[in-house]
Design a protein around this motif. Structure first.
Motif: not given
Length: 493
Positions: A135, A137, A140, A155, A246-247, A250-251, A254
């Motif tokens: 994934t 990045m 970000l 991942h 993944h979602y 990354k959330q 963040d």
């Protein structure tokens, strides 16, 4: 108007009080209260379903043509159709009527539109399946030392417990896949039965035989006793667990960066620690389900496989080798010899005769080159005429000061003489140290003095601590050690 809430309150109060008291407390007329008590229905149940419009539909006249558009292209948005109507009938439709058309299009899709894709929830068994994917990045905005850090994360996720981990990488290569998968398995300490990935063209399958796993990937799976599975082309939902993670991951990154108050890290090691702590935090709530998996997971093999690709290459006359469609320079003494390049995720080692002779960072992408002036400067000094049109000439300016020095020498001494003098400066950098020569060039450029190789050598000689001095070593007096011993120790001796 009587509401459902009032009638429910009336019914509760009627059990303890009479109709008069209950209706008063419920806030309605006694006659109305008797009516609802008699019928036993709520006000909402007594109202007839409304099948008529309260206002005229402004799109009724044009709906047949709009429905035809939707039948041909069901993915058309209501906003696109609305803009079309406004262009065809200027001044007829106002922007505030868009919502009316959106509701009608939504109703058409639900009643007459094409069937939508159905996603089937899966039952996962403990210890059976793991999934992995790459994934990006970059979105970000992570920075290392103030510079944008564009990277990917390999991942890895266990489908049953959602235990996850990851590794920083820069391409979807087999080496990244191999190292990332092995790092994850050794961190977990166990091996599941199956590994699922998407159809990673660079890492997993051969381009000329897309239905077959590459020999290296198959060997990696065999070493760990994993059964390989891959999803259909364009069906990312089949890799749903890792795609969803993944979602979520990354959330979480963040949000953690927001709490940290900065997206800038001093170095890469600090960023790695940040990600490691975040993975530990995410996995903390999955311990119970992870324990269920650990009971059935299989043990690791005795050793890891090296996560490198071995490429044989013959050193060309320009003292370069070609590895994975990129060009790298090597020491000129290897010209004509065949060397082995061991390609890792981020570095390449060059081996000859069972000995490592060179190591340098791996270039990302294709059609690039990395030329180290130290490998070729001896021959450039002998052949200065080759410098002007050398294909990789820009690689022979280690810093901006070297380029400024080259331009200055050509301007002052002429192209031919200036080039020869610059090559002497570069030769000096290879022998005495690039940073020292760069500092000397800064001094000469700031003072507007003439730049010459012998002048730089004179400056370097004046540097404190540079010259080698004779080292005098006093003779050791062994009697001093004898005096440290007491009488008892001397007797024992």
């Amino acid at each position: 108007m009587v509401t459902d809430r009032q009638v429910r309150r009336l019914r509760r109060l009627f059990q303890k009080h009479g109709v008069s008291v209950a209706s008063a407390k419920a806030g309605m007329d006694e006659k109305t209260a008797r009516k609802y008590l008699k019928h036993g229905k709520l006000p909402s149940e007594c109202r007839p379903d409304r099948s008529w419009r309260t206002r005229e539909d402004p799109f009724e006249e044009f709906w047949p043509s709009l429905a035809e558009f939707l039948s041909v292209n069901p993915s058309l948005e209501a906003k696109t159709l609305f803009d079309h109507l406004q262009r065809q009938h200027r001044g007829r439709f106002q922007d505030g009527q868009l919502r009316t058309l959106q509701r009608r299009v939504k109703r058409w899709r639900a009643l007459e539109g094409p069937p939508r894709e159905v996603f089937f929830a899966q039952v996962h068994e403990p210890g059976k399946l793991c999934q992995s994917d790459f994934t990006h990045m970059s979105s970000l905005g992570v920075r290392i030392g103030g510079e944008q850090f564009d990277h990917l994360i390999y991942h890895f996720v266990l489908s049953y417990s959602n235990w996850e981990t990851g590794m920083i990488c820069f391409s979807e290569s087999f080496e990244s896949l191999s190292q990332g998968l092995q790092d994850a398995l050794w961190e977990l300490g166990c091996v599941p039965r199956e590994h699922q990935s998407d159809r990673m063209s660079a890492a997993v399958h051969r381009m000329d035989h897309p239905e077959e796993f590459t020999q290296k990937y198959r060997g990696l799976l065999t070493h760990y006793g994993l059964e390989g599975r891959k999803i259909q082309t364009g069906k990312a939902n089949e890799n749903g667990d890792v795609e969803q993670r993944h979602y979520r991951f990354k959330q979480a990154v963040d949000q953690a960066l927001m709490l940290r108050g900065s997206r800038d890290f001093e170095d890469r090691a600090e960023y790695v620690r940040f990600l490691t702590d975040l993975f530990a935090q995410l996995n903390a709530g999955r311990r119970d389900r992870l324990c269920d998996e650990l009971e059935v997971l299989r043990s690791l093999p005795a050793v890891r496989l090296p996560a490198v690709r071995r490429v044989r290459s013959r050193v060309r006359g320009g003292s370069t080798i070609r590895v994975l469609r990129n060009v790298y320079s090597v020491p000129s003494r290897l010209i004509g010899e065949e060397v082995e390049a061991r390609v890792g995720t981020e570095e390449i080692e060059v081996w000859y005769g069972q000995r490592k002779v060179e190591q340098f960072p791996r270039l990302r992408g294709e059609g690039k080159h990395r030329i180290d002036y130290r490998h070729i400067i001896e021959w450039l000094v002998r052949k200065p005429g080759a410098f002007e049109n050398y294909r990789y000439r820009e690689e022979l300016f280690p810093s901006s000061r070297f380029r400024m020095a080259y331009d200055h020498l050509r301007e002052v001494q002429g192209p031919a003489v200036g080039t020869r003098e610059y090559l002497k400066v570069l030769h000096l950098a290879a022998n005495e140290g690039e940073s020292l020569v760069d500092g000397a060039l800064r001094t000469l450029l700031e003072s507007a003095e003439v730049i010459r190789a012998d002048g730089i050598e004179t400056l370097l000689a004046k540097k404190p601590g540079r010259a080698v001095t004779d080292v005098a070593v006093d003779a050791v007096d062994l009697e001093r050690y004898d005096r440290l011993l007491g009488p008892a120790e001397e007797a024992a001796a």
